[in-house]
Design an enzyme around this catalytic site. Structure first.
Site, mmCIF file in Angstrom:
data_model
loop_
_atom_site.group_PDB
_atom_site.id
_atom_site.type_symbol
_atom_site.label_atom_id
_atom_site.label_comp_id
_atom_site.label_asym_id
_atom_site.label_seq_id
_atom_site.Cartn_x
_atom_site.Cartn_y
_atom_site.Cartn_z
ATOM 1 C CG ASP A 126 -1.821 1.213 1.273
ATOM 2 O OD1 ASP A 126 -1.644 2.126 0.423
ATOM 3 O OD2 ASP A 126 -2.697 1.261 2.152
ATOM 4 C CG ASP A 153 -4.376 7.484 3.094
ATOM 5 O OD1 ASP A 153 -5.129 6.862 2.322
ATOM 6 O OD2 ASP A 153 -3.664 8.432 2.728
ATOM 7 C CG HIS A 176 -4.603 11.830 10.814
ATOM 8 N ND1 HIS A 176 -4.873 13.124 10.421
ATOM 9 C CD2 HIS A 176 -3.282 11.628 10.558
ATOM 10 C CE1 HIS A 176 -3.757 13.680 9.942
ATOM 11 N NE2 HIS A 176 -2.785 12.784 10.022
ATOM 12 C CG ASP A 235 1.673 15.531 12.006
ATOM 13 O OD1 ASP A 235 2.321 14.536 12.361
ATOM 14 O OD2 ASP A 235 1.097 15.616 10.884
ATOM 15 C CG HIS A 256 -0.444 14.837 7.647
ATOM 16 N ND1 HIS A 256 0.752 14.270 8.044
ATOM 17 C CD2 HIS A 256 -0.571 14.592 6.318
ATOM 18 C CE1 HIS A 256 1.330 13.708 6.990
ATOM 19 N NE2 HIS A 256 0.557 13.892 5.924
ATOM 20 C CG ASP A 259 4.317 14.834 9.500
ATOM 21 O OD1 ASP A 259 4.230 15.823 10.259
ATOM 22 O OD2 ASP A 259 3.407 13.974 9.404
ATOM 23 C CE1 TYR A 304 4.729 8.618 9.105
ATOM 24 C CE2 TYR A 304 4.357 10.908 8.481
ATOM 25 C CZ TYR A 304 3.968 9.767 9.161
ATOM 26 O OH TYR A 304 2.818 9.784 9.894
HETATM 27 C C1 X5A Z 1 0.193 10.828 11.802
HETATM 28 C C2 X5A Z 1 0.411 11.151 10.358
HETATM 29 C C3 X5A Z 1 -0.238 10.886 8.071
HETATM 30 C C4 X5A Z 1 -1.121 10.094 7.190
HETATM 31 C C5 X5A Z 1 -0.849 10.405 5.729
HETATM 32 C C6 X5A Z 1 -1.707 9.580 4.822
HETATM 33 N N1 X5A Z 1 -0.413 10.602 9.455
HETATM 34 N N2 X5A Z 1 -1.562 9.929 3.454
HETATM 35 O O1 X5A Z 1 1.340 11.884 10.042
HETATM 36 ZN ZN ZN Z 2 1.513 13.929 9.916
#
Ligand code: X5A
Ligand code: ZN
Length: 665
Positions: A20, A92, A135, A172, A174, A265, A305
């Site tokens: 994935d 995701d 999330h 973060d 996101h 990230d 990441y």
């Molecule tokens: C915790 C976090 C990111 C998910 C990305 C999915 N999640 N495309 O950084």
């Molecule tokens: Zn994130």
């Protein structure tokens, strides 16, 4: 009081079992490299290791539905095919036979952290966890997250410890939509998030992530989103948002506890974020939060990441929590246009809820952000490897705070009485006599000045971090210190004067930048490097003063990037201890913590609180702030307006750049 570190290898024991592309970056090594970097750097050893525990069902049910919990509880018994199918309901994310166990530990780690901080076993701490949390929603896993660790921790803090106000800072890259949805109508939890958005083209592609999602009903105003509509945001962009939005609101809100959704990230090199902020920025973001809530800051890992960037950023955060001085901030050239647009939109949208933002500019008429549109195709450079220098090792000098006090004034606990180890260079002594004593042989004064000079030298050599001196003649002492400190070619001195004082003229060569707060100063003598701020009621208007500190002094200070901060306190300034400690605490983010405080000798009562602040103790909370006086807001704004062309970190709208077109670069 120490720093907790919570980690358990068990949380590395699940991984993606099928192909994935969306999930392949969420790997067990994220945790091992972060922890290993803390061990290798010696930081782990300096922390208080706190064990994880499993969050109980009732903990998890503080945020999640029973149906969802029951569903997740079945996953340890599923076959690979069942796991794949279970995963398909969500976006995701992936499941594994051991992920439920790890998710219980991840949430439990956040709870252990809250327990350690709330019971006073530690001052602050960090939990390294997998899976992340921000999330995940009431009844849905999402974006690698199973249980919402930080949301559960916030509810727990409220319910278990009676915490009245929780600030959640989500740095973060996101949007933690799970946290937003959880507290949307709850005014006791202020959620702040910045996130890559690109006009709703970036995952999770929600309309709800834009700046106009402010919370609902009683919670209106308690949800703050800053959407990034471009990638490659830098240190300046992050710091601007802290200075001009998060910090003023956070001080007004006055949290009892700060939780950080600490995703990395948002740092350079990350394949998801594609941002350009360097790992050392997290030292500053952390530092800027550490005087809120009496220092009760709990950071819980979310994303991150790029394993190199992640490990460096985690170390910067933990080292700052431990109290080591932050590094000199690198390349602060000012925020980009797109960041300013986002900041502007968020500030205007929130001005109806937060008196500290009352004066924010109107929303731009062409709404830039709320409309979704296709992005222009960017040329493909994603395969190019991004490199950045490893952050410098940070040293905490052997002496944290040295003091020069007259006989009869007790040295505060933990501070170091500063004495001369050897006689000062006779050349310097003669110069001092000539310049400051007009030839008079005043041994007492000479000894004080000599000690101050030696202290400055030791700060420059990083043998001493900060200093405090109670002096009879403050003008002489200040001039002496500054002339000496600014004499070395690469040095710059930021002088912050608090109170009524006829500040002598300094050179205008940029070696010193003087900012003065007072109710007596006039703007007549203002110049490029002397910035007087007139506050109507002196320092009685705490809100107005804090507005000036967050919106004016910090951006100026960060951009000036001094090698030394000299903080001068006049007698009878009327500034109360808690505000003074906030000021000294925040200023220590500059110049690697090299702050020298000079106080008039009749300010004895202030020695204790100042010493404690220089030792890194968190400042006491100011209490929820009222609206600042409009006269004070006007003076601050007038000044900001005058200076924003030269000092770009003072800008908080795209119009402030003075250009009507431009790009992020
Ligand atoms: C915790 C976090 C990111 C998910 C990305 C999915 N999640 N495309 O950084
Ligand atoms: Zn994130």
């Amino acid at each position: 009081m120490g720093t907790a570190l919570i980690y358990d290898e068990e949380m590395t024991k699940y991984k993606l079992l099928w192909v994935d592309p969306a999930c392949k970056i969420e790997v067990p090594e994220r945790l091992t490299v972060s922890h290993e970097a803390l061990v290798q750097s010696g930081l782990a050893d300096r922390c208080i290791s706190v064990p994880v525990r499993k969050a109980t069902d009732s903990d998890i049910l503080r945020v999640h539905s029973e149906e969802y919990l029951e569903g997740v509880k079945k996953t340890p018994y599923m076959t690979l095919e069942d796991l794949k199918e279970f995963t398909l309901q969500y976006g995701d994310v992936y499941f594994h036979q051991n992920i439920y166990h790890c998710a219980e530990l991840a949430a439990g780690a956040a709870l252990q952290l809250v327990d350690s901080v709330m019971t006073g076993q530690v001052r602050n701490g960090m939990a390294l966890v997998r899976p992340p949390g921000h999330h995940s929603m009431r009844s849905a896993a999402n974006g690698f997250c199973v249980f919402n660790n930080v949301a559960i921790a916030a509810q727990y803090a409220k319910q278990q410890y009676g915490v009245k106000r929780v600030l959640i800072v989500d740095w973060d890259v996101h949007h933690g939509q799970g946290v937003q949805y959880c507290f949307e109508d709850d005014p006791s939890v202020l959620y702040f998030s910045w996130h890559r958005y690109e006009h709703q083209n970036f995952w999770p592609k929600l309309r709800d992530s834009d700046f106009d999602s402010v919370g609902k009903e009683k919670g209106a105003g308690f949800n703050i989103n800053v959407p990034w509509n471009k990638t490659k945001m830098q240190n300046s962009d992050y710091l601007s948002v802290f200075c001009h939005l998060l910090l003023p609101v956070a001080y007004e809100f006055c949290p009892d506890l700060v939780l950080v959704c600490a995703g990395f990230d948002s740092a350079i090199g990350d394949p998801e974020g594609e941002m350009c902020a360097t790992p050392d920025i997290f030292a500053h973001l952390t530092h800027l939060l550490m005087n809120l809530a009496g220092g009760k800051v709990c950071a819980v890992l979310e994303g991150g990441y790029n394993l190199t960037s992640l490990a460096q950023s985690v170390c910067q955060t933990v080292q700052t929590l431990l109290g080591d001085p932050a590094p000199r901030p690198a390349n602060l050239q000012g925020p980009c246009r797109s960041a300013l647009e986002s900041l502007h939109c968020a500030r205007s949208t929130h001005r109806q809820y937060w008196p500290c933002l009352k004066h924010a500019a109107d929303l731009p008429t062409s709404d830039i952000s709320t409309k979704r549109f296709k992005l222009a195709e960017e040329k493909e450079d994603s395969d190019k490897e991004i490199v950045w220098p490893e952050p410098d090792k940070r040293f905490a000098p052997a002496v944290r705070a040295a003091v020069v006090l007259p006989d009869g004034v007790a040295c505060p606990d933990g501070c170091h009485p500063f004495t001369l180890s050897e006689d000062l260079d006779p050349l310097i002594v003669n110069k001092l006599k000539e310049k400051f004593l007009k030839g008079a042989d005043d041994r007492e004064t000479l000894s004080t000045l000599s000690r101050l000079i030696a202290l400055v030298d030791q700060m420059e050599k990083n043998e001493v971090c900060s200093g405090l001196a109670l002096v009879p003649a403050i003008t002489m002492a200040t001039m002496c210190v500054i002339q000496h400190a600014a004499s070395a070619p690469k040095n710059r001195v930021l002088v912050v004067c608090v109170g009524d004082w006829n500040v002598p003229k300094f050179t205008e060569d940029g070696k010193t930048l003087v900012m003065q707060f007072s109710n007596k100063v006039s703007e007549e003598r203002a110049s490029r490097y002397y910035i007087p701020l007139h506050l109507k009621k002196g320092f009685r208007d705490v809100s107005g003063f804090m507005q000036a500190v967050t919106g004016l002094l910090l951006p100026l200070g960060y951009q000036y990037d001094p090698s030394l901060v000299v903080l001068v306190r006049m007698s009878d300034s009327g500034l109360c201890d808690s505000v003074w400690q906030q000021l000294t605490g925040l200023l220590q983010g500059l110049a690697q913590g090299h702050t020298l405080v000079l106080m008039q000798d009749n300010e004895k009562d202030c020695v204790g609180p100042t010493g404690s602040s220089l030792l890194g103790d968190p400042a006491p909370s100011l209490g929820p702030l009222l609206a600042p006086l409009s006269e004070d807001v006007e003076s601050v704004e007038k000044l900001r307006d005058k200076l924003k062309a030269e000092w770009k970190l003072l800008q908080n709208t795209a119009q402030d750049t003075g250009k009507d077109a431009g790009d992020c670069s």
